[in-house]
Design an enzyme around this catalytic site. Sequence first.
Site, PDB file in Angstrom:
ATOM      1  N   ARG A  36       0.832  -1.217   0.000  1.00  0.00           N
ATOM      2  CA  ARG A  36       0.000   0.000   0.000  1.00  0.00           C
ATOM      3  C   ARG A  36       0.863   1.262   0.000  1.00  0.00           C
ATOM      4  O   ARG A  36       0.460   2.284  -0.539  1.00  0.00           O
ATOM      5  CB  ARG A  36      -0.920   0.004   1.219  1.00  0.00           C
ATOM      6  N   LYS A 198     -19.745 -15.568   0.325  1.00  0.00           N
ATOM      7  CA  LYS A 198     -21.179 -15.310   0.531  1.00  0.00           C
ATOM      8  C   LYS A 198     -21.888 -14.678  -0.655  1.00  0.00           C
ATOM      9  O   LYS A 198     -21.403 -13.711  -1.229  1.00  0.00           O
ATOM     10  CB  LYS A 198     -21.325 -14.342   1.705  1.00  0.00           C
ATOM     11  N   GLY A 361      -9.144  -8.792  -1.901  1.00  0.00           N
ATOM     12  CA  GLY A 361      -7.880  -9.313  -1.396  1.00  0.00           C
ATOM     13  C   GLY A 361      -7.620 -10.757  -1.764  1.00  0.00           C
ATOM     14  O   GLY A 361      -6.508 -11.127  -2.146  1.00  0.00           O
ATOM     15  N   GLY A 384     -13.114  -3.635  -0.241  1.00  0.00           N
ATOM     16  CA  GLY A 384     -14.481  -3.144  -0.060  1.00  0.00           C
ATOM     17  C   GLY A 384     -14.832  -2.067  -1.069  1.00  0.00           C
ATOM     18  O   GLY A 384     -15.927  -2.050  -1.626  1.00  0.00           O
TER      19      GLY A 384
HETATM   20  P1  AMP Z   1     -14.723 -13.354  -0.166  1.00  0.00           P
HETATM   21  O1  AMP Z   1     -14.044 -12.576   0.895  1.00  0.00           O
HETATM   22  O2  AMP Z   1     -16.213 -13.276  -0.141  1.00  0.00           O
HETATM   23  O3  AMP Z   1     -14.152 -13.123  -1.542  1.00  0.00           O
HETATM   24  O4  AMP Z   1     -14.463 -14.873   0.195  1.00  0.00           O
HETATM   25  C1  AMP Z   1     -13.200 -15.444   0.167  1.00  0.00           C
HETATM   26  C2  AMP Z   1     -13.210 -16.686   0.975  1.00  0.00           C
HETATM   27  O5  AMP Z   1     -14.159 -17.584   0.439  1.00  0.00           O
HETATM   28  C3  AMP Z   1     -11.887 -17.415   0.964  1.00  0.00           C
HETATM   29  O6  AMP Z   1     -11.332 -17.378   2.250  1.00  0.00           O
HETATM   30  C4  AMP Z   1     -12.251 -18.821   0.551  1.00  0.00           C
HETATM   31  O7  AMP Z   1     -11.599 -19.813   1.329  1.00  0.00           O
HETATM   32  C5  AMP Z   1     -13.740 -18.875   0.790  1.00  0.00           C
HETATM   33  N1  AMP Z   1     -14.378 -19.905  -0.030  1.00  0.00           N
HETATM   34  C6  AMP Z   1     -14.307 -20.043  -1.343  1.00  0.00           C
HETATM   35  N2  AMP Z   1     -14.933 -21.167  -1.724  1.00  0.00           N
HETATM   36  C7  AMP Z   1     -15.407 -21.758  -0.630  1.00  0.00           C
HETATM   37  C8  AMP Z   1     -16.125 -22.942  -0.379  1.00  0.00           C
HETATM   38  N3  AMP Z   1     -16.473 -23.757  -1.374  1.00  0.00           N
HETATM   39  N4  AMP Z   1     -16.468 -23.232   0.902  1.00  0.00           N
HETATM   40  C9  AMP Z   1     -16.091 -22.400   1.890  1.00  0.00           C
HETATM   41  N5  AMP Z   1     -15.408 -21.264   1.721  1.00  0.00           N
HETATM   42  C10 AMP Z   1     -15.067 -20.948   0.478  1.00  0.00           C
END
Ligand code: AMP
Length: 404
Positions: A36, A198, A361, A384
């Site tokens: 950064r 999510k 990230g 974000g």
């Molecule tokens: P995000 O911050 O929403 O981009 O989510 C990233 C996180 O989603 C990472 O830490 C991944 O390990 C998790 N992730 C991706 N695929 C899966 C999955 N099939 N089951 C559980 N966690 C997941």
Amino acid sequence: MKKTIKDIDLSNKKVLVRVDYNVPLDDKQNITNDKRIVATLPTIKYLLEKKAAIILMSHLGRPKGKVVPEMSLKPASKKLGEHLNMNVKMAPDCIGDEVNKMAKDLKSGEILLLENLRFHPEEEKNDDNFAKKLASLGEVFVQDAFGSVHRAHASTQGVGKYIKEKAAGFLLEKEIQFIGDTLKKPNHPFLAILGGAKVSDKIDVIENLMDKADSLIIGGAMAYTFLKAKGFGVGNSLLEEDKIDTAKNLMQKALEKKIRILIPMDHIVVDKVDFKNKKVEASAKIQKTEEADIPSGFIGVDIGPMTIQRIAPVIMESKTIIWNGPMGVFEIDEFAKGTIEIAKLVAQATEKGATSVIGGGDSISAVKKAGVSNKITHISTGGGASLEYLEGKKLPGIEILPEK
Ligand code: AMP
């Protein structure tokens, strides 16, 4: 297009720059990753060339309006000084008599870093008085903290009300150009790849892309909510029960708008996994499914080989690709293949002429893990902020800047 530092006279001016030096520190206050700080060097070097007196301000961590010595920006001033091979002065606070004096005495070609803005509760409250005090330190305001522009805080937005001369720094300019402009006028076919944990985090992005994208690839844990909505079994995979209807509606909308939504047709599954510590025991049963259904007792952790094969041509034919969120639990090597393959495909498509923009990230670490970071058109610096930008929201720290 917003005004940038190239559009204003900076010579011998006091220039107040909002940077994002929210760097990770270890327990001895050593910076463990200085990207950064490095990201702000082009703007700072340009300001130095123009003989500006530079006053930098940033937050670090979440001190919640109190002085927390472990969250001091001192290590950042030292690190910046090392990169520039010069002394960067450190202020004892971000407002107050002593800071005013230091700012007043600052000569052109010198740099002063203010102490953590969030040591004051007024920063996050976007308090007018506090913003005015910050504004009084400079004659020009430069916004270069893309990671913070989605927040309407005193240093990101409020300060802009009290300084007439304002402009984007080079880091922000690039983000506006690649995320903002790409979304406004994408070359088609336009593909969005969305993954991560999510659905609820990405619904607004999907909604915003409904009028723009030609295809959507949905992977990661959020895919299981879509699979469930289509009637497939998801075993013990991560699922957002309350978002199943939302997923159904999104798929219906996509059908009406003739947008292709691709969800996984096979998976890598495991019977037990420690999500928190991102570990899988040697005794765990890992297998491939041959279909979209996940057997009961198993957890989906990556997209399977058939899915990769199916989406490869969709990536390769695209002219614009945005990607946010990994395809699986890529932190565990056994479950990183889907994400790494996607990263390689996006890199190949970029070499063929597509514009690729990656934010968040986790997707950034994934691209690094795949060793293709240098082949991506633009890797966003704000998690974000880039997500909110992709949602089509107006970001207060950008809105405050004047147009050219
Ligand atoms: P995000 O911050 O929403 O981009 O989510 C990233 C996180 O989603 C990472 O830490 C991944 O390990 C998790 N992730 C991706 N695929 C899966 C999955 N099939 N089951 C559980 N966690 C997941």
